[in-house]
Design an enzyme around this catalytic site. Structure first.
Site, PDB file in Angstrom:
ATOM      1  N   TRP A  44       0.815  -1.213   0.000  1.00  0.00           N
ATOM      2  CA  TRP A  44       0.000   0.000   0.000  1.00  0.00           C
ATOM      3  C   TRP A  44       0.855   1.273   0.000  1.00  0.00           C
ATOM      4  O   TRP A  44       0.347   2.363   0.089  1.00  0.00           O
ATOM      5  CB  TRP A  44      -0.907   0.035   1.228  1.00  0.00           C
ATOM      6  CG  TRP A  44      -0.174  -0.269   2.512  1.00  0.00           C
ATOM      7  CD1 TRP A  44       0.513   0.618   3.286  1.00  0.00           C
ATOM      8  CD2 TRP A  44      -0.052  -1.545   3.154  1.00  0.00           C
ATOM      9  NE1 TRP A  44       1.056  -0.025   4.372  1.00  0.00           N
ATOM     10  CE2 TRP A  44       0.715  -1.360   4.328  1.00  0.00           C
ATOM     11  CE3 TRP A  44      -0.529  -2.820   2.865  1.00  0.00           C
ATOM     12  CZ2 TRP A  44       1.020  -2.407   5.181  1.00  0.00           C
ATOM     13  CZ3 TRP A  44      -0.219  -3.856   3.723  1.00  0.00           C
ATOM     14  CH2 TRP A  44       0.541  -3.643   4.858  1.00  0.00           C
ATOM     15  N   ARG A  45       2.138   1.103  -0.110  1.00  0.00           N
ATOM     16  CA  ARG A  45       3.039   2.242   0.085  1.00  0.00           C
ATOM     17  C   ARG A  45       3.586   2.756  -1.243  1.00  0.00           C
ATOM     18  O   ARG A  45       3.901   1.975  -2.130  1.00  0.00           O
ATOM     19  CB  ARG A  45       4.189   1.786   0.982  1.00  0.00           C
ATOM     20  CG  ARG A  45       5.151   2.868   1.337  1.00  0.00           C
ATOM     21  CD  ARG A  45       6.136   2.375   2.366  1.00  0.00           C
ATOM     22  NE  ARG A  45       5.625   2.487   3.722  1.00  0.00           N
ATOM     23  CZ  ARG A  45       6.306   2.127   4.801  1.00  0.00           C
ATOM     24  NH1 ARG A  45       7.521   1.617   4.677  1.00  0.00           N
ATOM     25  NH2 ARG A  45       5.793   2.283   5.998  1.00  0.00           N
ATOM     26  N   GLU A  60      -4.575   1.100   6.732  1.00  0.00           N
ATOM     27  CA  GLU A  60      -4.562   1.602   8.116  1.00  0.00           C
ATOM     28  C   GLU A  60      -5.658   0.969   8.967  1.00  0.00           C
ATOM     29  O   GLU A  60      -5.450   0.687  10.143  1.00  0.00           O
ATOM     30  CB  GLU A  60      -4.689   3.133   8.133  1.00  0.00           C
ATOM     31  CG  GLU A  60      -3.439   3.858   7.654  1.00  0.00           C
ATOM     32  CD  GLU A  60      -2.219   3.568   8.537  1.00  0.00           C
ATOM     33  OE1 GLU A  60      -2.382   3.230   9.715  1.00  0.00           O
ATOM     34  OE2 GLU A  60      -1.081   3.677   8.017  1.00  0.00           O
ATOM     35  N   THR A  66      -3.148  -5.218  14.459  1.00  0.00           N
ATOM     36  CA  THR A  66      -2.772  -6.374  13.637  1.00  0.00           C
ATOM     37  C   THR A  66      -1.404  -6.128  13.006  1.00  0.00           C
ATOM     38  O   THR A  66      -1.088  -5.000  12.631  1.00  0.00           O
ATOM     39  CB  THR A  66      -3.829  -6.591  12.526  1.00  0.00           C
ATOM     40  OG1 THR A  66      -5.129  -6.552  13.116  1.00  0.00           O
ATOM     41  CG2 THR A  66      -3.655  -7.924  11.844  1.00  0.00           C
ATOM     42  N   LEU A 103      -9.036 -11.867  10.586  1.00  0.00           N
ATOM     43  CA  LEU A 103      -8.320 -10.648  10.999  1.00  0.00           C
ATOM     44  C   LEU A 103      -8.769 -10.170  12.377  1.00  0.00           C
ATOM     45  O   LEU A 103      -8.053  -9.424  13.040  1.00  0.00           O
ATOM     46  CB  LEU A 103      -8.566  -9.513   9.991  1.00  0.00           C
ATOM     47  CG  LEU A 103      -7.524  -9.273   8.903  1.00  0.00           C
ATOM     48  CD1 LEU A 103      -7.872  -8.012   8.111  1.00  0.00           C
ATOM     49  CD2 LEU A 103      -6.121  -9.120   9.486  1.00  0.00           C
ATOM     50  N   TYR A 105     -11.494  -8.379  15.345  1.00  0.00           N
ATOM     51  CA  TYR A 105     -12.032  -7.020  15.536  1.00  0.00           C
ATOM     52  C   TYR A 105     -12.960  -6.658  14.380  1.00  0.00           C
ATOM     53  O   TYR A 105     -12.709  -5.737  13.601  1.00  0.00           O
ATOM     54  CB  TYR A 105     -10.906  -5.990  15.682  1.00  0.00           C
ATOM     55  CG  TYR A 105      -9.966  -6.292  16.813  1.00  0.00           C
ATOM     56  CD1 TYR A 105     -10.298  -5.966  18.116  1.00  0.00           C
ATOM     57  CD2 TYR A 105      -8.763  -6.930  16.579  1.00  0.00           C
ATOM     58  CE1 TYR A 105      -9.450  -6.272  19.164  1.00  0.00           C
ATOM     59  CE2 TYR A 105      -7.912  -7.246  17.613  1.00  0.00           C
ATOM     60  CZ  TYR A 105      -8.253  -6.921  18.900  1.00  0.00           C
ATOM     61  OH  TYR A 105      -7.405  -7.222  19.928  1.00  0.00           O
ATOM     62  N   TYR A 143      -6.102   8.565  15.257  1.00  0.00           N
ATOM     63  CA  TYR A 143      -4.867   7.998  14.699  1.00  0.00           C
ATOM     64  C   TYR A 143      -5.000   7.779  13.193  1.00  0.00           C
ATOM     65  O   TYR A 143      -4.156   8.201  12.405  1.00  0.00           O
ATOM     66  CB  TYR A 143      -4.525   6.670  15.392  1.00  0.00           C
ATOM     67  CG  TYR A 143      -3.466   5.928  14.624  1.00  0.00           C
ATOM     68  CD1 TYR A 143      -2.126   6.273  14.759  1.00  0.00           C
ATOM     69  CD2 TYR A 143      -3.806   4.955  13.682  1.00  0.00           C
ATOM     70  CE1 TYR A 143      -1.150   5.645  14.004  1.00  0.00           C
ATOM     71  CE2 TYR A 143      -2.835   4.327  12.921  1.00  0.00           C
ATOM     72  CZ  TYR A 143      -1.516   4.675  13.094  1.00  0.00           C
ATOM     73  OH  TYR A 143      -0.551   4.072  12.328  1.00  0.00           O
ATOM     74  N   ASP A 161       1.326   6.043  17.069  1.00  0.00           N
ATOM     75  CA  ASP A 161       0.905   4.694  17.466  1.00  0.00           C
ATOM     76  C   ASP A 161       1.885   4.167  18.511  1.00  0.00           C
ATOM     77  O   ASP A 161       2.744   4.916  19.006  1.00  0.00           O
ATOM     78  CB  ASP A 161       0.814   3.766  16.246  1.00  0.00           C
ATOM     79  CG  ASP A 161       2.179   3.514  15.598  1.00  0.00           C
ATOM     80  OD1 ASP A 161       3.188   4.094  16.051  1.00  0.00           O
ATOM     81  OD2 ASP A 161       2.234   2.720  14.638  1.00  0.00           O
ATOM     82  N   CYS A 213      13.927   0.253  16.398  1.00  0.00           N
ATOM     83  CA  CYS A 213      13.702   0.600  17.813  1.00  0.00           C
ATOM     84  C   CYS A 213      12.612  -0.330  18.355  1.00  0.00           C
ATOM     85  O   CYS A 213      11.546   0.092  18.770  1.00  0.00           O
ATOM     86  CB  CYS A 213      13.278   2.067  17.924  1.00  0.00           C
ATOM     87  SG  CYS A 213      13.381   2.690  19.611  1.00  0.00           S
ATOM     88  N   CYS A 220      20.329  -0.136  18.206  1.00  0.00           N
ATOM     89  CA  CYS A 220      20.743   1.268  18.202  1.00  0.00           C
ATOM     90  C   CYS A 220      21.859   1.544  17.191  1.00  0.00           C
ATOM     91  O   CYS A 220      21.946   2.637  16.637  1.00  0.00           O
ATOM     92  CB  CYS A 220      21.174   1.696  19.608  1.00  0.00           C
ATOM     93  SG  CYS A 220      19.835   1.568  20.811  1.00  0.00           S
ATOM     94  N   CYS A 223      20.459   2.747  13.961  1.00  0.00           N
ATOM     95  CA  CYS A 223      19.444   3.803  14.078  1.00  0.00           C
ATOM     96  C   CYS A 223      19.978   5.153  13.616  1.00  0.00           C
ATOM     97  O   CYS A 223      21.052   5.579  14.055  1.00  0.00           O
ATOM     98  CB  CYS A 223      18.984   3.899  15.539  1.00  0.00           C
ATOM     99  SG  CYS A 223      17.753   5.187  15.801  1.00  0.00           S
TER     100      CYS A 223
HETATM  101 FE1  SF4 Z   1      15.620   3.554  19.664  1.00  0.00          FE
HETATM  102 FE2  SF4 Z   1      17.397   4.639  18.039  1.00  0.00          FE
HETATM  103 FE3  SF4 Z   1      17.276   5.410  20.571  1.00  0.00          FE
HETATM  104 FE4  SF4 Z   1      18.220   3.010  20.002  1.00  0.00          FE
HETATM  105  S1  SF4 Z   1      19.121   4.938  19.410  1.00  0.00           S
HETATM  106  S2  SF4 Z   1      16.723   3.492  21.599  1.00  0.00           S
HETATM  107  S3  SF4 Z   1      16.948   2.432  18.251  1.00  0.00           S
HETATM  108  S4  SF4 Z   1      15.688   5.690  19.029  1.00  0.00           S
END
Ligand code: SF4
Length: 385
Positions: A44-45, A60, A66, A103, A105, A143, A161, A213, A220, A223
């Protein structure tokens, strides 16, 4: 910048968060660069361009409560069967509920169908572009309205979310527990929402929470925000967000009536439109209530008069906010009585939109023996009618 440098983000006063304009710009840019390179390709993107409102809305609604992996085959099936909003609006509710089967709900499916009809009847088949207009439609809450406004119309709406809450709690090291910290986390997210590419930014943030995350073991090192993240710097990432202790789930109780004709067909009926599993087919059941049902009350709620026997054991099923224990009664009838519902051979149950709970009850009724008069507690065998 090397990974040994300290985090840039250092301000969190009175539980709130503040950002310099330069840092805000940097965080947005880093996240969007990461999304362009690492964001998930989903059916859908459309990365880099506003999404099709129908596909965004459908995805959405399906994604509420889900996972992405569960939603993908359902989304593809819906788009294959009803490629346009007008086709979905013209579909029968039973067909939509049947395609939704599994699905969960199911109120989402009823609202989906209703919303498509309202849009075709009152909005010329087009989605409103603003959050207030979207929120006025069936099944679209704050949302989902923000997600559609951002992703399909590139409006600078803040989409929050569970993934976004987790990332914000960590980025700003917000230690106040959920759910009390919801407003604070939403304000933190709003402070970062950009005017440029807000739809991609919203999806990038969701992807970051879903793939990097993650709840237990945030990656991390992968990230884009690692050098700004306060929780990462202080070693508390995996412990955030904190959550207030949940209240135990209450238990509710029901009786279900498995009644078979001589030819083996079993009575199914449709549940009332409102409430949990509204509009779905059911094995006729009592209301669900906090107090257990004594068998002496069974006659009052039975769909017809029959000789009822108790099936050994109960059927347990857990919903989001409560646990349900269902006692099943089995009866036979010659099928001449006029009753509300349809008679269906168990082998044909697959043709009906039976929710998981009802499938469990059917399995229980078919696999367990009934208690013989001599074995059953005196009150557990009721001869009704
Ligand atoms: Fe989350 Fe990034 Fe922070 Fe690590 S560095 S806790 S992945 S936001």
């Amino acid at each position: 910048m090397k990974k040994s440098q300290p985090p840039e983000l250092g301000t969190a006063r009175g539980g709130g968060v503040t950002l310099t304009p330069a840092l805000r710009r940097s965080l947005r840019r880093r996240l969007l660069d990461w999304y362009d390179a690492e964001g998930r390709d989903l059916p859908w993107r459309s990365k880099g361009a506003p999404g099709d409102p129908y596909r965004v809305w459908l995805s959405e609604i399906m994604l509420q409560q889900t996972t992405v992996a569960s939603v993908i085959p359902y989304f593809q099936n819906f788009i294959g069967r009803w490629p346009e909003l007008s086709a979905l609006a013209a579909a029968g509710l039973d067909d939509v509920l049947f395609a939704w089967q599994g699905l969960g709900y199911y109120a989402r499916a009823r609202n989906l169908h209703r919303c498509a009809q309202v849009l075709c009847a009152d909005y010329d088949g087009r989605f409103p572009a603003d959050e207030a207009g979207l929120r006025s439609l069936p099944g679209i809450g704050p949302y989902t309205a923000a997600a559609i406004a951002a992703i399909a119309f590139d409006r600078p709406a803040t989409v929050v979310d569970g993934n976004v809450e987790r990332v914000m709690a960590r980025l700003f090291a917000i230690t106040a527990p959920l759910p009390e910290s919801k407003a604070l986390l939403a304000r933190a997210a709003a402070g970062l929402t950009p005017k440029r590419r807000p739809g991609d930014y919203a999806q990038a943030l969701m992807d970051l929470g879903a793939t990097v995350c993650t709840p237990r073991t945030p990656d991390c090192g992968a990230c884009p925000w690692w050098r700004s993240c306060r929780a990462r710097a202080s070693g508390m990432a995996a412990n955030l967000p904190r959550r207030a202790k949940k209240k135990p789930r209450p238990t509710r109780y029901a009786l279900a009536y498995w009644v078979a004709r001589r030819d083996g067909a079993v009575l199914l009926r449709r549940r009332a439109e409102s409430g949990l599993l509204g509009g779905m087919m059911e094995i006729p059941s009592t209301p669900w209530r906090a107090r257990a049902w004594p068998i002496s009350e069974a006659a009052h709620h039975a769909p017809l008069a029959a000789h009822w026997r108790l099936v050994a054991g109960t059927v347990g099923h857990t919903f989001t906010h409560f646990h349900l224990e269902t006692t099943v009664l089995k009866g036979r009838t010659n099928g001449v009585a006029l009753v509300e519902g349809v008679w269906v051979q168990p082998a044909d149950f697959g043709n009906y939109a039976l929710p998981t709970l009802m499938k469990k009850i059917a399995g229980h009724a078919q696999s367990k023996s009934t208690l013989a008069h001599a074995d059953a507690p005196r009150a557990a065998v009721a001869v009704l009618g």
